[in-house]
Scaffold this motif. Structure first.
Motif, PDB file in Angstrom:
ATOM      1  N   LYS A  10      -0.643   5.083  -4.882  1.00  0.00           N
ATOM      2  CA  LYS A  10       0.015   6.065  -5.744  1.00  0.00           C
ATOM      3  C   LYS A  10       1.495   6.165  -5.378  1.00  0.00           C
ATOM      4  N   LEU A  11       2.361   6.159  -6.381  1.00  0.00           N
ATOM      5  CA  LEU A  11       3.800   6.229  -6.157  1.00  0.00           C
ATOM      6  C   LEU A  11       4.271   7.673  -6.306  1.00  0.00           C
ATOM      7  N   ASP A  12       5.040   8.131  -5.327  1.00  0.00           N
ATOM      8  CA  ASP A  12       5.557   9.493  -5.416  1.00  0.00           C
ATOM      9  C   ASP A  12       6.780   9.542  -6.331  1.00  0.00           C
ATOM     10  N   ARG A  13       7.317  10.742  -6.490  1.00  0.00           N
ATOM     11  CA  ARG A  13       8.419  10.934  -7.436  1.00  0.00           C
ATOM     12  C   ARG A  13       9.631  10.094  -7.064  1.00  0.00           C
ATOM     13  N   ASN A  14       9.938  10.017  -5.770  1.00  0.00           N
ATOM     14  CA  ASN A  14      11.103   9.236  -5.345  1.00  0.00           C
ATOM     15  C   ASN A  14      10.920   7.750  -5.628  1.00  0.00           C
ATOM     16  N   ALA A  15       9.708   7.246  -5.379  1.00  0.00           N
ATOM     17  CA  ALA A  15       9.442   5.829  -5.622  1.00  0.00           C
ATOM     18  C   ALA A  15       9.571   5.490  -7.106  1.00  0.00           C
ATOM     19  N   LEU A  16       9.159   6.412  -7.969  1.00  0.00           N
ATOM     20  CA  LEU A  16       9.228   6.157  -9.401  1.00  0.00           C
ATOM     21  C   LEU A  16      10.670   6.064  -9.900  1.00  0.00           C
ATOM     22  N   LYS A  17      11.601   6.594  -9.104  1.00  0.00           N
ATOM     23  CA  LYS A  17      13.016   6.534  -9.474  1.00  0.00           C
ATOM     24  C   LYS A  17      13.764   5.414  -8.754  1.00  0.00           C
ATOM     25  N   ALA A  18      13.066   4.681  -7.899  1.00  0.00           N
ATOM     26  CA  ALA A  18      13.716   3.655  -7.081  1.00  0.00           C
ATOM     27  C   ALA A  18      14.250   2.508  -7.932  1.00  0.00           C
ATOM     28  N   PRO A  58       0.798  -1.234   0.000  1.00  0.00           N
ATOM     29  CA  PRO A  58       0.000   0.000   0.000  1.00  0.00           C
ATOM     30  C   PRO A  58       0.828   1.281   0.000  1.00  0.00           C
ATOM     31  N   THR A  59       1.946   1.278   0.708  1.00  0.00           N
ATOM     32  CA  THR A  59       2.749   2.500   0.823  1.00  0.00           C
ATOM     33  C   THR A  59       3.616   2.761  -0.396  1.00  0.00           C
ATOM     34  N   GLY A  60       3.856   1.729  -1.203  1.00  0.00           N
ATOM     35  CA  GLY A  60       4.757   1.880  -2.328  1.00  0.00           C
ATOM     36  C   GLY A  60       6.214   1.963  -1.916  1.00  0.00           C
ATOM     37  N   LYS A  61       6.499   1.591  -0.678  1.00  0.00           N
ATOM     38  CA  LYS A  61       7.867   1.663  -0.169  1.00  0.00           C
ATOM     39  C   LYS A  61       8.232   0.330   0.497  1.00  0.00           C
ATOM     40  N   PRO A  62       8.930  -0.544  -0.209  1.00  0.00           N
ATOM     41  CA  PRO A  62       9.263  -1.856   0.352  1.00  0.00           C
ATOM     42  C   PRO A  62      10.395  -1.830   1.364  1.00  0.00           C
ATOM     43  N   HIS A  68       4.472  -2.037 -16.134  1.00  0.00           N
ATOM     44  CA  HIS A  68       3.979  -1.168 -15.070  1.00  0.00           C
ATOM     45  C   HIS A  68       2.689  -0.523 -15.546  1.00  0.00           C
ATOM     46  N   VAL A  69       1.588  -0.874 -14.886  1.00  0.00           N
ATOM     47  CA  VAL A  69       0.293  -0.283 -15.194  1.00  0.00           C
ATOM     48  C   VAL A  69       0.069   0.874 -14.224  1.00  0.00           C
ATOM     49  N   GLN A  70       0.129   2.093 -14.738  1.00  0.00           N
ATOM     50  CA  GLN A  70      -0.039   3.275 -13.900  1.00  0.00           C
ATOM     51  C   GLN A  70      -1.479   3.769 -13.999  1.00  0.00           C
ATOM     52  N   VAL A  71      -2.156   3.815 -12.856  1.00  0.00           N
ATOM     53  CA  VAL A  71      -3.548   4.261 -12.790  1.00  0.00           C
ATOM     54  C   VAL A  71      -3.565   5.695 -12.276  1.00  0.00           C
ATOM     55  N   TRP A  72      -4.117   6.581 -13.069  1.00  0.00           N
ATOM     56  CA  TRP A  72      -4.198   7.991 -12.689  1.00  0.00           C
ATOM     57  C   TRP A  72      -5.633   8.343 -12.327  1.00  0.00           C
ATOM     58  N   PRO A  73      -5.828   9.292 -11.408  1.00  0.00           N
ATOM     59  CA  PRO A  73      -7.192   9.701 -11.046  1.00  0.00           C
ATOM     60  C   PRO A  73      -7.952  10.237 -12.246  1.00  0.00           C
ATOM     61  N   VAL A  74      -9.242   9.996 -12.269  1.00  0.00           N
ATOM     62  CA  VAL A  74     -10.119  10.540 -13.302  1.00  0.00           C
ATOM     63  C   VAL A  74     -10.603  11.897 -12.806  1.00  0.00           C
ATOM     64  N   THR A  75     -10.229  12.955 -13.480  1.00  0.00           N
ATOM     65  CA  THR A  75     -10.600  14.307 -13.063  1.00  0.00           C
ATOM     66  C   THR A  75     -12.064  14.573 -13.375  1.00  0.00           C
TER      67      THR A  75
END
Length: 349
Positions: free
Chosen positions: A116-124, A85-89, A136-143
């Protein structure tokens, strides 16, 4: 391998099955549906067993490597699903994921599901390793601006069409709740034999949907709007809403409040705890408002009261469910019971 949007996933799965999938995002419906697609495609290719791991702070990451190296007892191939859930293993988890990604087994499919993965996680490094070996399936919020188009696509997939006025009407009613929108589309399929949904039919279906009023009642109570919550409760009673539907919605959020409160006592940040409890970003301010108003002890008491109402609805205790639902709603909104002695009696098994 490529990063994918949810709408691209089906076509990609039809072409080939990757050994690793990472699904990230904070739209629960879209994340769940992406995972369902991956699991279905895997099952069709012989992945008959699924092992699920919840990677919280106490998770032993060596379990994942052991599972990957062990033979399945019931199937030739298996899905290893890790909920993160946190995106941080963490350091250890990151190293395990990198090690796994170096040489994924043909007999395993690794599915990692995160918020949701933050900027740092996306570079991990661990994420890059998974992307290099999988998808990698990235799900973005529907505005709000995108919601009408999303609803139109959803209806098209269900074999339905509607004009812009009808779609805008549904979009305004669900207020960004994709699950509610999806449920309404399914309802429309059942209510009409025609694929064309008129504005009149949409208005009729939407106006007849007490489900959103139930959710609205709970939101008003969480916000501390006792008067508004009671007005909604009385309206739902007049409309013939079953008390069990109201209790389900109230008890669901009470359990989430208790879970978040317990997590906070362990030093877990609110956003992380709320996400783990299934609270959408949009509703998090309401939950925070309730947590500031209600103590952990009060929340436990309200949960016990909900259990008592459940027994009353099922005829296991002599009480008026509607009167007790009123009391529970007022308590959640911050108004204390006027008859504490009767309240204690209602909590007895």
């Amino acid at each position: 391998m490529a990063k994918l949007r949810p709408e691209q996933l089906g076509q990609a799965l039809n072409k080939s099955l990757a050994p690793i999938y990472l699904v990230s995002g904070d739209e629960p419906l879209l994340v769940q549906e992406a995972c369902d697609q991956i699991r279905a495609a895997a099952r069709s290719q012989g992945f008959g067993e699924r092992e699920l791991y919840h990677a919280d702070a106490s998770f032993d990451w060596t379990q994942l490597l052991s599972a990957a190296n062990s033979l399945s007892l019931f199937a030739d191939r298996k899905i290893l699903e890790v909920r993160l859930p946190t995106g941080k293993p963490g350091d250890k988890g990151g190293k395990v994921l990198q090690e796994y990604a170096k040489a994924p087994s043909e007999d395993n499919l690794l599915l990692v599901v995160t918020g949701k993965l933050d900027r740092n996680a996306l570079k991990a490094k661990w994420l890059k390793a998974l992307e290099d070996s999988g998808s990698h399936v990235q799900v973005w919020p529907v505005t709000p601006a995108q919601l009408p188009r999303w609803i139109a696509q959803r209806m098209k997939a269900a074999g339905l069409t509607a004009d812009s006025a009808a779609i805008d009407l549904l979009a305004s009613r669900v207020e960004g709740n994709l699950l509610a929108a999806a449920q309404e589309v399914e309802k429309l399929k059942l209510l009409t034999d025609s694929p064309e949904i008129s504005t009149e039919l949409m208005a009729s279906v939407v106006a007849d949907s007490a489900r959103y009023d139930v959710f609205g009642l709970v939101d008003k109570a969480l916000h501390g709007d006792a008067r508004g919550a009671v007005k909604s409760l009385q309206g739902l009673k007049v409309e013939g809403t079953e008390p069990i539907a109201l209790l389900w919605a109230l008890a669901r959020d009470l359990r989430a409040l208790v879970q978040i409160s317990q997590a906070a006592s362990q030093g877990i940040p609110f956003e992380r705890a709320a996400q783990a409890a299934g609270i959408w970003n949009k509703r998090q301010p309401l939950v925070q408002s309730a947590l500031r108003r209600l103590s952990p002890g009060q929340l436990q008491q309200l949960l016990r009261k909900a259990n008592g109402i459940d027994r009353a609805i099922k005829g296991m205790r002599q009480a008026d469910p509607w009167a007790e639902l009123l009391d529970l709603t007022l308590n959640l909104a911050g108004v204390q019971s006027l008859q504490p002695a009767n309240e204690r009696l209602s909590l007895k098994l």
